[in-house]
Design an enzyme around this catalytic site. Structure first.
Site, PDB file in Angstrom:
ATOM      1  N   HIS A 134       0.865  -1.181   0.000  1.00 26.08           N
ATOM      2  CA  HIS A 134       0.000   0.000   0.000  1.00 26.08           C
ATOM      3  C   HIS A 134       0.897   1.224   0.000  1.00 26.08           C
ATOM      4  O   HIS A 134       1.677   1.426   0.931  1.00 26.08           O
ATOM      5  CB  HIS A 134      -0.930   0.020   1.216  1.00 26.08           C
ATOM      6  CG  HIS A 134      -1.882   1.179   1.206  1.00 26.08           C
ATOM      7  ND1 HIS A 134      -3.152   1.086   0.658  1.00 26.08           N
ATOM      8  CD2 HIS A 134      -1.736   2.455   1.639  1.00 26.08           C
ATOM      9  CE1 HIS A 134      -3.749   2.265   0.775  1.00 26.08           C
ATOM     10  NE2 HIS A 134      -2.907   3.113   1.362  1.00 26.08           N
ATOM     11  N   CYS A 135       0.784   2.034  -1.033  1.00 26.12           N
ATOM     12  CA  CYS A 135       1.683   3.172  -1.203  1.00 26.12           C
ATOM     13  C   CYS A 135       1.028   4.448  -0.659  1.00 26.12           C
ATOM     14  O   CYS A 135       0.015   4.903  -1.202  1.00 26.12           O
ATOM     15  CB  CYS A 135       2.018   3.347  -2.689  1.00 26.12           C
ATOM     16  SG  CYS A 135       3.125   4.735  -3.015  1.00 26.12           S
TER      17      CYS A 135
END
Length: 271
Positions: A134-135
């Site tokens: 998850h960026c």
């Protein structure tokens, strides 16, 4: 949920990214105008035929911003209940009965049967196919559907940062005086920010390209010993089919991959 819907956090992150890109570009542009008025400077540049590079830079910057919004708002590969119904029968045919150590698990959060290499993201509240990470930069997961475009975005962003760093450095003529520092403080800050962002993007791009060439993900690389299908595999990396095939499948495949087929086929190949 509607894919790509912006929460409060995502709205702030995307607004900050766009604003920062615009402010840095505007600052570099105004610095290049010198002491003259911007309109007079543009006229002189046009007479010399030197407006092509600034135009290309702005176009490239616009392309990077559009790619950023596309990657951050698109579906990264969320697993849906409809997909589970279509795939359950196929998975039963693919998975050998003897492979009791590796089972397709049902997610304890969204209650869908996870395909192999999928993981539930607590922030997105969805299981994501071929989950990478998850960026927080894009406020979205990087998964099977948007991972290739994420690499393209990083590449374009790196070119923009290197170009902007060159522009900022070319405008710095160091003098040991407070007056010079006061007039060039914005340019110095811009250059330092560009250097930091360039290092981050470069390291991120290199690490992702390496993992892609091995057909593994950030999550699998960091949590290898906690993932059952990797821990019980006869091979160190059951998805690795060689650099060329890995890159081809990642960048050129137009459909989602049934990773179960590759996993069980490779684990039953003669050694």
């Amino acid at each position: 949920r509607a894919y790509g819907a912006m929460g409060a956090g995502g709205l702030w992150v995307r607004t900050a990214h766009t604003a920062l890109s615009g402010v840095l570009t505007l600052g570099l542009f105004l610095h290049r105008t010198g002491e003259a008025e911007p309109s007079q400077h543009l006229q002189k540049e046009a007479e010399r035929g030197a407006v092509l590079q600034p135009t290309l830079f702005v176009a490239l910057l616009g392309c990077s911003v559009l790619l950023y919004f596309r990657v951050s708002l698109m579906d990264p590969g969320f697993v849906t209940a409809e997909e589970e119904a279509d795939k359950s029968e196929e998975q039963c045919m693919v998975i050998p009965q003897a492979s009791s150590s590796v089972k397709m698990r049902r997610c304890g959060y969204c209650m869908v049967k996870q395909p192999m290499r999928a993981k539930h993201c607590q922030l997105c509240q969805h299981c994501v196919r071929r989950y990478d990470h998850h960026c927080p930069w894009i406020e979205n997961c990087v998964g099977e559907k948007n991972h290739p475009l994420f690499i393209v975005y990083l590449s374009v962003q790196l070119v923009v940062l290197l170009w902007g760093g060159h522009v900022a450095w070319s405008g710095l003529f160091f003098k040991q005086s407070w007056e010079w520092l006061w007039h060039n403080i914005f340019l110095l800050i811009s250059f330092l920010l560009i250097v930091v962002f360039t290092i981050v993007v470069l390291l991120l791009l290199i690490s992702h390209l390496y993992l892609i060439s091995c057909n593994t993900t950030t999550w699998e690389f960091m949590s290898y010993h906690r993932i059952s299908y990797l821990r019980h595999s006869e091979l160190e990396n059951p998805f690795d089919q060689g650099v060329i095939r890995n890159l081809w499948r990642f960048f050129c495949s137009c459909h989602l991959t049934a990773w179960e087929k590759i996993y069980f086929h490779r684990n039953h190949e003669p050694v």
